[in-house]
Enzyme design. Structure first.
Site, short mmCIF file in Angstrom:
data_model
loop_
_atom_site.label_atom_id
_atom_site.label_comp_id
_atom_site.label_asym_id
_atom_site.label_seq_id
_atom_site.Cartn_x
_atom_site.Cartn_y
_atom_site.Cartn_z
N LYS A 110 -10.54 -1.97 5.19
CA LYS A 110 -9.70 -2.89 5.46
C LYS A 110 -10.05 -3.97 6.42
O LYS A 110 -9.65 -5.16 6.28
CB LYS A 110 -8.33 -2.20 6.19
CG LYS A 110 -7.47 -1.24 5.15
CD LYS A 110 -6.05 -1.62 5.49
CE LYS A 110 -5.27 -0.65 4.50
NZ LYS A 110 -4.83 -1.25 3.25
N LYS A 192 -8.23 2.03 -5.35
CA LYS A 192 -6.92 2.51 -5.50
C LYS A 192 -5.82 1.70 -5.65
O LYS A 192 -5.97 0.52 -5.27
CB LYS A 192 -6.86 3.81 -4.23
CG LYS A 192 -5.95 2.85 -3.15
CD LYS A 192 -5.82 4.14 -2.11
CE LYS A 192 -5.17 3.35 -0.93
NZ LYS A 192 -3.97 3.34 -0.83
N LYS A 195 -0.44 -1.11 -1.86
CA LYS A 195 0.36 -2.34 -1.70
C LYS A 195 0.23 -3.57 -1.35
O LYS A 195 0.37 -4.58 -1.64
CB LYS A 195 1.29 -2.06 -0.57
CG LYS A 195 2.23 -0.64 -0.44
CD LYS A 195 2.96 -0.51 0.81
CE LYS A 195 3.15 0.74 1.20
NZ LYS A 195 2.15 1.41 2.23
N1 AQP Z 1 -2.98 4.80 -4.97
C1 AQP Z 1 -2.40 6.00 -4.44
N2 AQP Z 1 -2.57 7.09 -5.06
C2 AQP Z 1 -1.91 8.17 -4.46
N3 AQP Z 1 -1.30 8.05 -3.37
C3 AQP Z 1 -1.21 7.02 -2.78
N4 AQP Z 1 -0.73 6.61 -1.47
C4 AQP Z 1 -1.21 5.27 -1.33
N5 AQP Z 1 -1.65 4.77 -2.43
C5 AQP Z 1 -1.86 5.94 -3.26
C6 AQP Z 1 -0.26 7.51 -0.66
O1 AQP Z 1 1.07 6.98 -0.38
C7 AQP Z 1 1.50 7.19 1.35
C8 AQP Z 1 1.29 5.63 1.69
O2 AQP Z 1 0.90 5.59 3.10
P1 AQP Z 1 0.81 4.31 3.68
O3 AQP Z 1 1.91 3.33 3.33
O4 AQP Z 1 1.18 4.69 5.30
O5 AQP Z 1 -0.68 3.98 3.73
P2 AQP Z 1 -1.49 3.67 2.55
O6 AQP Z 1 -2.15 5.09 1.97
O7 AQP Z 1 -2.59 2.73 2.92
O8 AQP Z 1 -0.80 2.91 1.27
P3 AQP Z 1 -1.06 1.80 0.33
O9 AQP Z 1 -0.08 1.69 -0.73
O10 AQP Z 1 -2.43 1.63 -0.14
O11 AQP Z 1 -0.63 0.50 1.37
P4 AQP Z 1 -1.69 -0.47 2.10
O12 AQP Z 1 -1.92 -1.43 0.80
O13 AQP Z 1 -0.48 -1.28 3.05
O14 AQP Z 1 -2.68 0.08 2.71
C9 AQP Z 1 0.23 7.73 1.71
O15 AQP Z 1 0.65 9.28 1.34
C10 AQP Z 1 -0.91 7.62 0.75
O16 AQP Z 1 -1.83 8.58 0.71
#
Ligand code: AQP
Length: 326
Positions: A110, A192, A195
């Protein structure tokens, strides 16, 4: 088992969030004591407009409910409504090491993708996550694979605290899907699905049928025509097959057979159909929950008061252990 997990309302909830995390949450709530959270304080680590954050917090709660989270079985609340999360986060900061946080993959990624906003919160995110989890004597944390390293750190902090101040925290373990723990981006199977990634990389839970068709049509594929699961040689197709399998319930071998005569076009048309069929009833329920904001707020207030009872009791114990004057 006591289960805890959360998602930060930093963007549109997507298929990766559902497959990696939310599908587990829903399945676990019948047999376990589950606490699920919209972790809004974590969303502050990315620059987000205040009105957008407020809106997305309610959106996320409505998606959880639409996907099957039952507030009678599980505790559902917003992280910032229970101030003990931030309070314990500070305490845990005093035992977390800078070197440990520097080693976190998510922080490194990030920081690279967002060099103008490498804030302390982004660095400290895993410690606040430790606080979220440890406050509730959590045993299991259903998450996607990207969060596994953070949960390892949570375990380490719990053990360190217990070693120094006496048995206080349960040491939790992460719970990962056998398939689908890491759903990859549609436009780049080496990354991966996330969001805050490119819009073409993810299927948002809110995507319309037309958008789903468009994104699947554009999804990157591998060379060759055969529809065969091979994670090494055909990572893009393996990702799409995994999504198809998990949403339709069909075995991967049956999907391969069904498209043995066709090529990517037929397979992608089929996948888009599966996605649209999965999303339609969820989107309808989402509309109902999101359309009744008073009910949504009441559910969250009730969840927060239940979570608070537990968290406040735990904080008294923690403060005694570390010597804060009562
Ligand atoms: N691509 C993915 N495959 C499987 N699991 C995923 N998760 C996120 N992306 C995938 C799981 O969803 C939850 C989201 O947690 P979060 O929003 O606190 O943080 P994150 O992991 O950083 O999720 P994103 O969607 O990638 O958001 P951004 O872009 O904001 O960082 C967790 O359980 C995560 O493992």
């Amino acid at each position: 088992m006591r289960i805890f997990s959360g998602i930060k309302p930093s963007g549109d909830l997507h298929l990766g969030n559902y497959i990696g995390a939310l599908s587990q949450w829903i399945a676990l709530q019948d047999a376990h004591e589950c606490i699920y959270c919209v972790v809004d304080l974590h969303a502050l680590t990315v620059a987000i407009d205040p009105s957008e954050l407020r809106r997305r917090t309610l959106d996320a709660a409505a998606w959880y409910l639409a996907l099957g989270l039952d507030p009678k079985k599980s505790t559902l609340f917003v992280q910032s409504h229970v101030s003990a999360h931030a309070e314990l986060g500070w305490i845990l900061n005093t035992i977390a090491k800078i070197s440990e946080l520097k080693a976190m993959h998510q922080f490194k990624e990030k920081s690279k993708s967002n060099p103008d906003n490498i804030n302390m919160g982004l660095f400290d995110y895993p410690v606040l996550m430790a606080s979220d989890i440890l406050l509730y004597d959590t045993e299991g944390v259903p998450v996607g694979e990207d969060q596994k390293q953070h949960v390892e750190l949570v375990r380490e902090l719990a053990r360190r605290f217990n070693g120094r101040f006496g048995e206080t925290f349960t040491v939790p373990k992460s719970m990962l899907m056998k398939h689908g723990a890491r759903v990859m981006a549609l436009d780049n199977p080496a990354k991966k699905m996330e969001k805050t990634g490119s819009v073409d990389g993810y299927i948002a839970l809110s995507d319309t049928p037309d958008l789903v068709k468009k994104k699947i049509k554009r999804a990157v594929t591998d060379s060759g025509r055969e529809i065969l699961f091979d994670a090494k040689k055909k990572p893009a197709l393996a990702n799409l097959l995994t999504i198809y399998h998990l949403l339709s319930g069909q075995a991967i071998s049956d999907i391969e057979k069904a498209y043995a005569q066709g090529g990517y076009k037929e397979f992608k048309d089929g996948l888009a159909r599966v996605l649209i069929e999965f999303l339609a009833p969820v989107q309808e329920r989402y509309g109902q929950y999101r359309g009744d904001e008073n009910n949504l707020r009441a559910l969250l207030a009730d969840g927060a008061s239940r979570a608070k009872k537990h968290a406040e009791k735990k904080m008294i114990m923690i403060k005694r252990r570390i010597g804060l004057y009562e």
